[in-house]
Structures are given as C-alpha cells and as structure tokens.
Design a protein around this motif. Structure first.
Motif, PDB file in Angstrom:
ATOM      1  N   GLY A  86      -6.694  -1.184 -14.412  1.00 55.05           N
ATOM      2  CA  GLY A  86      -6.523  -0.222 -13.315  1.00 55.05           C
ATOM      3  C   GLY A  86      -5.090   0.192 -12.993  1.00 55.05           C
ATOM      4  O   GLY A  86      -4.868   0.954 -12.077  1.00 55.05           O
ATOM      5  N   PHE A  87      -4.106  -0.291 -13.765  1.00 54.49           N
ATOM      6  CA  PHE A  87      -2.732   0.175 -13.506  1.00 54.49           C
ATOM      7  C   PHE A  87      -2.141   0.844 -14.738  1.00 54.49           C
ATOM      8  O   PHE A  87      -2.791   0.918 -15.776  1.00 54.49           O
ATOM      9  CB  PHE A  87      -1.844  -0.966 -12.987  1.00 54.49           C
ATOM     10  N   SER A  88      -0.918   1.342 -14.601  1.00 50.45           N
ATOM     11  CA  SER A  88      -0.262   2.089 -15.682  1.00 50.45           C
ATOM     12  C   SER A  88      -1.148   3.209 -16.215  1.00 50.45           C
ATOM     13  O   SER A  88      -1.239   3.427 -17.424  1.00 50.45           O
ATOM     14  CB  SER A  88       0.138   1.155 -16.822  1.00 50.45           C
ATOM     15  N   LYS A  89      -1.765   3.930 -15.287  1.00 49.05           N
ATOM     16  CA  LYS A  89      -2.597   5.060 -15.706  1.00 49.05           C
ATOM     17  C   LYS A  89      -1.706   6.184 -16.216  1.00 49.05           C
ATOM     18  O   LYS A  89      -0.651   6.458 -15.642  1.00 49.05           O
ATOM     19  CB  LYS A  89      -3.447   5.549 -14.539  1.00 49.05           C
ATOM     20  N   CYS A  90      -2.107   6.797 -17.300  1.00 49.24           N
ATOM     21  CA  CYS A  90      -1.335   7.893 -17.873  1.00 49.24           C
ATOM     22  C   CYS A  90      -2.243   8.710 -18.766  1.00 49.24           C
ATOM     23  O   CYS A  90      -3.412   8.380 -18.929  1.00 49.24           O
ATOM     24  CB  CYS A  90      -0.151   7.344 -18.680  1.00 49.24           C
ATOM     25  N   ARG A  91      -1.705   9.791 -19.300  1.00 54.01           N
ATOM     26  CA  ARG A  91      -2.483  10.579 -20.252  1.00 54.01           C
ATOM     27  C   ARG A  91      -1.626  10.889 -21.460  1.00 54.01           C
ATOM     28  O   ARG A  91      -0.390  10.906 -21.363  1.00 54.01           O
ATOM     29  CB  ARG A  91      -3.013  11.857 -19.600  1.00 54.01           C
ATOM     30  N   VAL A 199      -9.493 -14.465 -16.192  1.00 52.08           N
ATOM     31  CA  VAL A 199     -10.267 -13.241 -15.934  1.00 52.08           C
ATOM     32  C   VAL A 199     -10.893 -13.311 -14.535  1.00 52.08           C
ATOM     33  O   VAL A 199     -10.892 -12.325 -13.791  1.00 52.08           O
ATOM     34  CB  VAL A 199     -11.351 -13.025 -17.021  1.00 52.08           C
ATOM     35  N   PHE A 200     -11.372 -14.506 -14.165  1.00 53.90           N
ATOM     36  CA  PHE A 200     -11.947 -14.677 -12.831  1.00 53.90           C
ATOM     37  C   PHE A 200     -10.902 -14.368 -11.754  1.00 53.90           C
ATOM     38  O   PHE A 200     -11.171 -13.650 -10.793  1.00 53.90           O
ATOM     39  CB  PHE A 200     -12.479 -16.109 -12.674  1.00 53.90           C
ATOM     40  N   ARG A 201      -9.691 -14.868 -11.949  1.00 52.72           N
ATOM     41  CA  ARG A 201      -8.619 -14.604 -10.969  1.00 52.72           C
ATOM     42  C   ARG A 201      -8.267 -13.121 -10.935  1.00 52.72           C
ATOM     43  O   ARG A 201      -8.028 -12.562  -9.870  1.00 52.72           O
ATOM     44  CB  ARG A 201      -7.367 -15.422 -11.307  1.00 52.72           C
ATOM     45  N   ILE A 202      -8.192 -12.502 -12.117  1.00 55.84           N
ATOM     46  CA  ILE A 202      -7.853 -11.066 -12.172  1.00 55.84           C
ATOM     47  C   ILE A 202      -8.911 -10.256 -11.416  1.00 55.84           C
ATOM     48  O   ILE A 202      -8.585  -9.357 -10.641  1.00 55.84           O
ATOM     49  CB  ILE A 202      -7.739 -10.592 -13.641  1.00 55.84           C
ATOM     50  N   GLN A 203     -10.175 -10.603 -11.629  1.00 54.45           N
ATOM     51  CA  GLN A 203     -11.236  -9.857 -10.952  1.00 54.45           C
ATOM     52  C   GLN A 203     -11.155 -10.038  -9.436  1.00 54.45           C
ATOM     53  O   GLN A 203     -11.383  -9.092  -8.683  1.00 54.45           O
ATOM     54  CB  GLN A 203     -12.607 -10.284 -11.488  1.00 54.45           C
ATOM     55  N   SER A 204     -10.777 -11.235  -8.987  1.00 53.09           N
ATOM     56  CA  SER A 204     -10.631 -11.465  -7.546  1.00 53.09           C
ATOM     57  C   SER A 204      -9.484 -10.640  -6.981  1.00 53.09           C
ATOM     58  O   SER A 204      -9.594 -10.052  -5.911  1.00 53.09           O
ATOM     59  CB  SER A 204     -10.375 -12.942  -7.249  1.00 53.09           C
ATOM     60  N   VAL A 205      -8.365 -10.607  -7.709  1.00 55.15           N
ATOM     61  CA  VAL A 205      -7.205  -9.823  -7.277  1.00 55.15           C
ATOM     62  C   VAL A 205      -7.596  -8.347  -7.179  1.00 55.15           C
ATOM     63  O   VAL A 205      -7.291  -7.673  -6.195  1.00 55.15           O
ATOM     64  CB  VAL A 205      -6.029  -9.991  -8.274  1.00 55.15           C
ATOM     65  N   ARG A 206      -8.302  -7.854  -8.190  1.00 58.37           N
ATOM     66  CA  ARG A 206      -8.667  -6.442  -8.210  1.00 58.37           C
ATOM     67  C   ARG A 206      -9.637  -6.099  -7.094  1.00 58.37           C
ATOM     68  O   ARG A 206      -9.554  -5.046  -6.493  1.00 58.37           O
ATOM     69  CB  ARG A 206      -9.249  -6.064  -9.569  1.00 58.37           C
ATOM     70  N   LYS A 207     -10.582  -7.006  -6.798  1.00 57.19           N
ATOM     71  CA  LYS A 207     -11.546  -6.776  -5.710  1.00 57.19           C
ATOM     72  C   LYS A 207     -10.816  -6.689  -4.379  1.00 57.19           C
ATOM     73  O   LYS A 207     -11.110  -5.829  -3.556  1.00 57.19           O
ATOM     74  CB  LYS A 207     -12.580  -7.908  -5.650  1.00 57.19           C
ATOM     75  N   ALA A 208      -9.841  -7.575  -4.199  1.00 55.29           N
ATOM     76  CA  ALA A 208      -9.091  -7.609  -2.944  1.00 55.29           C
ATOM     77  C   ALA A 208      -8.275  -6.330  -2.740  1.00 55.29           C
ATOM     78  O   ALA A 208      -7.983  -5.933  -1.623  1.00 55.29           O
ATOM     79  CB  ALA A 208      -8.178  -8.827  -2.916  1.00 55.29           C
ATOM     80  N   GLN A 209      -7.897  -5.687  -3.867  1.00 52.31           N
ATOM     81  CA  GLN A 209      -7.074  -4.474  -3.775  1.00 52.31           C
ATOM     82  C   GLN A 209      -7.903  -3.239  -3.421  1.00 52.31           C
ATOM     83  O   GLN A 209      -7.386  -2.234  -3.001  1.00 52.31           O
ATOM     84  CB  GLN A 209      -6.349  -4.223  -5.103  1.00 52.31           C
ATOM     85  N   LYS A 210      -9.231  -3.314  -3.653  1.00 55.97           N
ATOM     86  CA  LYS A 210     -10.088  -2.128  -3.456  1.00 55.97           C
ATOM     87  C   LYS A 210     -10.381  -1.859  -1.988  1.00 55.97           C
ATOM     88  O   LYS A 210     -10.317  -2.749  -1.172  1.00 55.97           O
ATOM     89  CB  LYS A 210     -11.388  -2.288  -4.247  1.00 55.97           C
TER      90      LYS A 210
END
Ligand code: PRP
Ligand code: ZN
Ligand code: MG
Length: 210
Positions: A86-91, A199-210
C-alpha cells in the motif's frame, strides 16, 4: 533468522524502514552499512538496489524482500509476491517533450523510446498494435529526449516533478504499481514461521492505518 532485502536508497527505502519499525522491530541503521540485524526479532536486513531484489529473493540470497511491482513484473517474477503493502504507489508512463505534437499512441509508430522497463513497455505497445524501437537504459531516462537519444520515454512517475524538471509531459499510463512483500518459494519451516509472524504484524499495522 530471516533475511529481508530492501532498497538502499530511493522511493521505497524510507517507507520500507518505517514499516519494519511500525511492526515493533528495532535495529540500528547507519547509512553506510549495507547489512544490519534487528535487536528484538530474528531478522537481518540487507540494503540493495531495488532492481536486484527479485533475483536475490528468487535465488535465496535473501529470503524475503520489499520491492515495487514495477520491478517484479518487469523481471517476470510475480509468483514471488505474497502481500501488497500500500505504499510507494506510482505508475509507469510514457512521456514526450512538452511541445511535441501527440494525439494518441499511434503517434509513437516507428519512434525511438528510451526506458528501463523494456518488457512492460513492449507488452503495452503490442497490445496497442504499435511498433516502436525500444532502447533500454538503466537510469536517467528522463534526459533521453533532450540529448537526442529518443523521441519519448517510459519511466516511473510518482509526484511528476522529475518529468516537469526535464520538460516532459505524461501521455500514456502503462502500468500501476505499489510496494509488495516478496518471498523465496522454498523457505525452511523455521523461516516460514518467522515470515508468518512478520506478515501478521504487517497486516495489523495496515489495519490500524485504515
Ligand atoms: C523513478 C523515476 C524518477 C522518479 C520519478 O525512479 O526514474 O527518477 O522515480 O519520481 P517523481 O515523479 O516523484 O519525480 P525510482 O524511484 O524508481 O528509482 P530508480 O530509477 O533509481 O530505481
Ligand atoms: Zn531501480
Ligand atoms: Mg529513476
């Protein structure tokens, strides 16, 4: 211990390090060292050129990595992807000199295009039925038109400021990208266990950011 490869310096570097920190993982980061070990998680971090990361992960030199989908798909290694970040979005876009006449993609027929992404660009041109000459260069692609090396370029656009600074105008969008977590496909049971925790920690971090 699991080995994670991230970009040494560039668009992904800071966000990659922030994600690891947000996962509660501490490490000492000196900009001169190309390798560091976490102090509270079985993780070693390697700082590499982003373009080299998919290859190293595929070969098992690194176990996992954080890289842009642009580099991953260009190198035909999508199968390593396990989680979008979900970061460093570009085209990846085609751009022409500001003053150049451009109506549509057919205007690129028989033209010279400079890019670091020949495979993604070729696939797009094939799909559009356009035949052009692709010149692969590894960096500073945006100066190619002004030095007479190419009529147009195809490169990564994020804020768009590099294009503007080089007198270029974005005309086609070829591919959309964001950072992804990738993994070697033959991890040991021990490394798989560590990866799952991460991966579990990353998913928790991402959920908290939403
Ligand atoms: C891309 C591209 C430009 C910059 C564009 O490089 O080649 O240098 O990003 O960003 P902007 O639209 O915000 O100005 P990238 O970060 O992919 O690094 P690399 O080419 O060194 O691998
Ligand atoms: Zn790169
Ligand atoms: Mg660049």
């Amino acid at each position: 211990m699991i080995r994670l490869a991230i970009q040494k310096s560039g668009r992904l570097s800071e966000d990659s390090l922030n994600l690891i920190r947000e996962c509660g993982i501490s490490f000492i980061n000196s900009s001169l060292k190309l390798k560091t070990e976490a102090t509270n998680f079985p993780l070693e971090i390697l700082f590499l050129r982003d373009d080299d990361i998919p290859g190293y992960v595929a070969d098992g030199v690194a176990d996992i990595g954080i890289v842009g989908e642009n580099v991953l798909v260009e190198e035909g290694k999508q199968q390593l992807s396990i989680q979008k970040l979900g970061f460093s979005k570009c085209r990846l876009s085609i751009a022409v000199p500001k003053a150049a006449e451009y109506r549509n993609i057919q205007d690129l027929q028989d033209k010279n295009l400079a890019t670091s992404y020949p495979n993604l660009l070729q696939a797009y041109l094939d799909e559009q039925g356009v035949k052009a000459h692709i010149h692969t260069i590894s960096g500073s692609v945006e100066i190619a038109p002004s030095i007479g090396l190419a009529d147009a370029i195809c490169d990564i656009v994020s804020s768009g400021s590099t294009l503007i600074s080089n007198g270029l105008r974005e005309v086609e969008s070829v591919f959309r990208s964001e950072a992804v977590l990738i993994s070697n496909q033959e991890l040991s049971a021990e490394k798989t266990r560590i990866l799952n925790q991460l991966v579990f920690r990353i998913q928790s971090v991402r959920k908290a950011q939403k």
